[in-house]
Scaffold this motif. Structure first.
Motif, PDB file in Angstrom:
ATOM      1  N   ASP A  45       0.812  -1.219   0.000  1.00  0.00           N
ATOM      2  CA  ASP A  45       0.000   0.000   0.000  1.00  0.00           C
ATOM      3  C   ASP A  45       0.846   1.270   0.000  1.00  0.00           C
ATOM      4  OD1 ASP A  45      -2.393  -1.439   0.079  1.00  0.00           O
ATOM      5  OD2 ASP A  45      -2.336  -1.593   2.266  1.00  0.00           O
ATOM      6  N   THR A  46       2.148   1.123  -0.088  1.00  0.00           N
ATOM      7  CA  THR A  46       3.036   2.280   0.006  1.00  0.00           C
ATOM      8  C   THR A  46       3.572   2.677  -1.355  1.00  0.00           C
ATOM      9  OG1 THR A  46       3.711   1.514   2.201  1.00  0.00           O
ATOM     10  CG2 THR A  46       5.039   3.238   1.192  1.00  0.00           C
ATOM     11  N   ARG A  47       3.644   4.001  -1.577  1.00  0.00           N
ATOM     12  CA  ARG A  47       4.195   4.541  -2.816  1.00  0.00           C
ATOM     13  C   ARG A  47       5.251   5.585  -2.467  1.00  0.00           C
ATOM     14  NH1 ARG A  47       0.264   4.353  -7.441  1.00  0.00           N
ATOM     15  NH2 ARG A  47      -1.415   2.950  -6.790  1.00  0.00           N
ATOM     16  N   TRP A  48       6.379   5.490  -3.142  1.00  0.00           N
ATOM     17  CA  TRP A  48       7.433   6.486  -2.963  1.00  0.00           C
ATOM     18  C   TRP A  48       7.620   7.249  -4.263  1.00  0.00           C
ATOM     19  CZ3 TRP A  48       7.929   1.406  -1.335  1.00  0.00           C
ATOM     20  CH2 TRP A  48       8.085   1.205   0.041  1.00  0.00           C
ATOM     21  N   ALA A  49       7.734   8.561  -4.163  1.00  0.00           N
ATOM     22  CA  ALA A  49       7.986   9.367  -5.356  1.00  0.00           C
ATOM     23  C   ALA A  49       9.433   9.193  -5.800  1.00  0.00           C
ATOM     24  CB  ALA A  49       7.706  10.839  -5.069  1.00  0.00           C
ATOM     25  N   ALA A  50       9.642   9.268  -7.094  1.00  0.00           N
ATOM     26  CA  ALA A  50      10.992   9.267  -7.657  1.00  0.00           C
ATOM     27  C   ALA A  50      11.205  10.629  -8.282  1.00  0.00           C
ATOM     28  CB  ALA A  50      11.161   8.151  -8.683  1.00  0.00           C
ATOM     29  N   GLY A  51      11.915  11.522  -7.577  1.00  0.00           N
ATOM     30  CA  GLY A  51      12.126  12.879  -8.060  1.00  0.00           C
ATOM     31  C   GLY A  51      13.022  12.853  -9.275  1.00  0.00           C
ATOM     32  N   LEU A  52      12.498  13.253 -10.412  1.00  0.00           N
ATOM     33  CA  LEU A  52      13.252  13.089 -11.643  1.00  0.00           C
ATOM     34  C   LEU A  52      12.957  14.194 -12.627  1.00  0.00           C
ATOM     35  CD1 LEU A  52      14.977  11.395 -13.612  1.00  0.00           C
ATOM     36  CD2 LEU A  52      12.911  10.124 -14.163  1.00  0.00           C
ATOM     37  N   SER A  53      14.010  14.807 -13.166  1.00  0.00           N
ATOM     38  CA  SER A  53      13.854  15.796 -14.217  1.00  0.00           C
ATOM     39  C   SER A  53      14.962  15.582 -15.234  1.00  0.00           C
ATOM     40  CB  SER A  53      13.948  17.210 -13.641  1.00  0.00           C
ATOM     41  OG  SER A  53      13.897  18.173 -14.663  1.00  0.00           O
ATOM     42  N   LEU A  54      14.580  15.395 -16.494  1.00  0.00           N
ATOM     43  CA  LEU A  54      15.564  15.161 -17.544  1.00  0.00           C
ATOM     44  C   LEU A  54      15.470  16.230 -18.612  1.00  0.00           C
ATOM     45  CD1 LEU A  54      15.307  11.314 -18.152  1.00  0.00           C
ATOM     46  CD2 LEU A  54      17.180  12.534 -17.082  1.00  0.00           C
ATOM     47  N   GLY A  55      16.609  16.749 -19.022  1.00  0.00           N
ATOM     48  CA  GLY A  55      16.632  17.712 -20.113  1.00  0.00           C
ATOM     49  C   GLY A  55      16.505  17.001 -21.447  1.00  0.00           C
ATOM     50  N   ASP A  56      16.139  17.749 -22.492  1.00  0.00           N
ATOM     51  CA  ASP A  56      15.960  17.161 -23.819  1.00  0.00           C
ATOM     52  C   ASP A  56      17.256  16.542 -24.344  1.00  0.00           C
ATOM     53  OD1 ASP A  56      13.323  17.890 -23.852  1.00  0.00           O
ATOM     54  OD2 ASP A  56      13.662  19.756 -24.970  1.00  0.00           O
ATOM     55  N   ASP A  57      18.407  17.161 -23.999  1.00  0.00           N
ATOM     56  CA  ASP A  57      19.665  16.628 -24.503  1.00  0.00           C
ATOM     57  C   ASP A  57      19.962  15.254 -23.904  1.00  0.00           C
ATOM     58  OD1 ASP A  57      19.986  17.733 -21.983  1.00  0.00           O
ATOM     59  OD2 ASP A  57      22.090  18.287 -22.324  1.00  0.00           O
ATOM     60  N   LEU A  58      19.617  15.071 -22.626  1.00  0.00           N
ATOM     61  CA  LEU A  58      19.855  13.775 -21.997  1.00  0.00           C
ATOM     62  C   LEU A  58      18.879  12.734 -22.531  1.00  0.00           C
ATOM     63  CD1 LEU A  58      21.440  12.123 -20.024  1.00  0.00           C
ATOM     64  CD2 LEU A  58      19.912  12.876 -18.194  1.00  0.00           C
ATOM     65  N   ILE A  59      17.635  13.128 -22.738  1.00  0.00           N
ATOM     66  CA  ILE A  59      16.663  12.219 -23.346  1.00  0.00           C
ATOM     67  C   ILE A  59      17.167  11.760 -24.710  1.00  0.00           C
ATOM     68  CG2 ILE A  59      14.404  12.119 -24.450  1.00  0.00           C
ATOM     69  CD1 ILE A  59      14.067  11.709 -21.591  1.00  0.00           C
ATOM     70  N   ALA A  89      15.434   0.514  -1.792  1.00  0.00           N
ATOM     71  CA  ALA A  89      16.230   1.737  -1.933  1.00  0.00           C
ATOM     72  C   ALA A  89      15.372   2.970  -1.692  1.00  0.00           C
ATOM     73  CB  ALA A  89      16.853   1.795  -3.326  1.00  0.00           C
ATOM     74  N   ALA A  90      14.134   2.951  -2.191  1.00  0.00           N
ATOM     75  CA  ALA A  90      13.232   4.094  -2.002  1.00  0.00           C
ATOM     76  C   ALA A  90      12.891   4.281  -0.542  1.00  0.00           C
ATOM     77  CB  ALA A  90      11.970   3.895  -2.829  1.00  0.00           C
ATOM     78  N   ALA A  91      12.649   3.181   0.171  1.00  0.00           N
ATOM     79  CA  ALA A  91      12.327   3.269   1.592  1.00  0.00           C
ATOM     80  C   ALA A  91      13.502   3.829   2.388  1.00  0.00           C
ATOM     81  CB  ALA A  91      11.934   1.892   2.127  1.00  0.00           C
ATOM     82  N   TYR A  92      14.703   3.375   2.037  1.00  0.00           N
ATOM     83  CA  TYR A  92      15.904   3.885   2.704  1.00  0.00           C
ATOM     84  C   TYR A  92      16.057   5.385   2.472  1.00  0.00           C
ATOM     85  CZ  TYR A  92      20.840   4.861   3.543  1.00  0.00           C
ATOM     86  OH  TYR A  92      22.015   5.424   3.976  1.00  0.00           O
ATOM     87  N   ALA A  93      15.897   5.802   1.219  1.00  0.00           N
ATOM     88  CA  ALA A  93      16.038   7.222   0.890  1.00  0.00           C
ATOM     89  C   ALA A  93      14.997   8.065   1.617  1.00  0.00           C
ATOM     90  CB  ALA A  93      15.920   7.420  -0.621  1.00  0.00           C
ATOM     91  N   ALA A  94      13.765   7.568   1.676  1.00  0.00           N
ATOM     92  CA  ALA A  94      12.695   8.315   2.335  1.00  0.00           C
ATOM     93  C   ALA A  94      12.984   8.483   3.819  1.00  0.00           C
ATOM     94  CB  ALA A  94      11.362   7.605   2.135  1.00  0.00           C
ATOM     95  N   SER A 134      11.462  16.137  -2.950  1.00  0.00           N
ATOM     96  CA  SER A 134      10.012  16.092  -2.913  1.00  0.00           C
ATOM     97  C   SER A 134       9.597  15.211  -1.765  1.00  0.00           C
ATOM     98  CB  SER A 134       9.455  15.536  -4.225  1.00  0.00           C
ATOM     99  OG  SER A 134       9.934  14.213  -4.451  1.00  0.00           O
ATOM    100  N   GLU A 135       8.317  15.251  -1.417  1.00  0.00           N
ATOM    101  CA  GLU A 135       7.838  14.417  -0.329  1.00  0.00           C
ATOM    102  C   GLU A 135       7.963  12.975  -0.777  1.00  0.00           C
ATOM    103  OE1 GLU A 135       3.879  13.843   2.475  1.00  0.00           O
ATOM    104  OE2 GLU A 135       4.030  15.478   1.045  1.00  0.00           O
TER     105      GLU A 135
END
Length: 249
Positions: free
Chosen positions: A93-107, A154-159, A241-242
């Protein structure tokens, strides 16, 4: 927060020399991820071992966490070698956000070499999901694009540590492919393949050879794609992010 092999400029333009913690499940993934500015740990495909490894990682010594490696496909439209950039990670029942932003050049770099990149959620599992019917059920239940055994830990540890988190996973076994039991049993505790065990299994049951060959082709394609994702570790921007998106009562 920008994570990579270069200098990190924190508030006040102070350089943060701490590495990124890269969480992997196989030695092949760990070797791809290794490099300056990276602290890599490998679970050897054991969630229990991964949790034990993380207990000795001081969160004050790292500046973010990235789950990096291959995954099982849940979305039937994805093929081996396709890249899933996690928007969130789900476990129960748990969800962790993955904060992610990619520029067009990296895509552009990630999509070179006929590599398909999609954004989607990852499901966490304590065991390898081997049957195609189980993959279909998990996809129906969660809507996740892929499943692996490291990202939720890994997400739980980071949170808990208050660190930014992201995950990049490459499809190894697509949704329609069932993993042969021998492929799982042949993984050594260090994550390497026990070739002797594979040969013994084929001798006992020659019919498994075709499934093993198909699985091996998919896995090698996934590793080639993962190597091309190494730029992700250099250029990813993780946002604070939260970490916990939702938790059902």
């Amino acid at each position: 927060m920008t994570l990579g092999t270069g200098d990190y400029l924190a508030a006040g333009n102070a350089i943060d020399p701490r590495p990124i913690l890269i969480v992997t499940g196989l030695v092949q993934e760990a070797r791809i991820a290794a490099g300056p500015g990276m602290a890599v740990i490998c679970s050897s495909s054991s969630p229990t071992q991964l949790r034990a490894l993380l207990t000795v990682v001081d969160p004050e010594t790292i500046r973010g966490v990235i789950s990096f490696g291959v995954a099982g496909g849940l979305d039937p439209t994805l093929r081996s070698g396709d890249v899933v950039l996690a928007t969130e990670v789900l476990s129960g029942d748990t969800r962790w956000a993955a904060g992610l932003s990619l520029g067009d050049d990296l895509i552009d770099r990630l999509t070179s070499g006929r590599r398909r990149v999609v954004r989607g959620s990852l499901a966490g599992a304590e065991e390898v999901v081997t049957k195609s019917s189980c993959k279909a059920a998990l996809h129906s239940e969660t809507g996740a694009s892929a499943v692996d055994m490291e990202s939720h830990i890994a997400a739980a540890y980071a949170a808990e540590a208050g660190l930014p988190f992201a995950a990049v996973r490459v499809i190894s076994d697509p949704a329609h492919r069932a993993l042969p039991a021998l492929a799982r049993a042949a993984i050594k505790p260090n994550g390497q393949i026990d070739l002797a065990a594979v040969l013994r299994g084929i001798v006992r049951n020659p019919a498994t050879l075709h499934a093993l060959v198909s699985t091996g082709i998919d896995f090698n394609r996934a590793l080639r794609s993962l190597r091309g994702c190494r730029d992700y570790l250099i250029g990813t921007e993780l946002v604070e992010s939260e970490a916990l998106v939702s938790k059902a009562a």
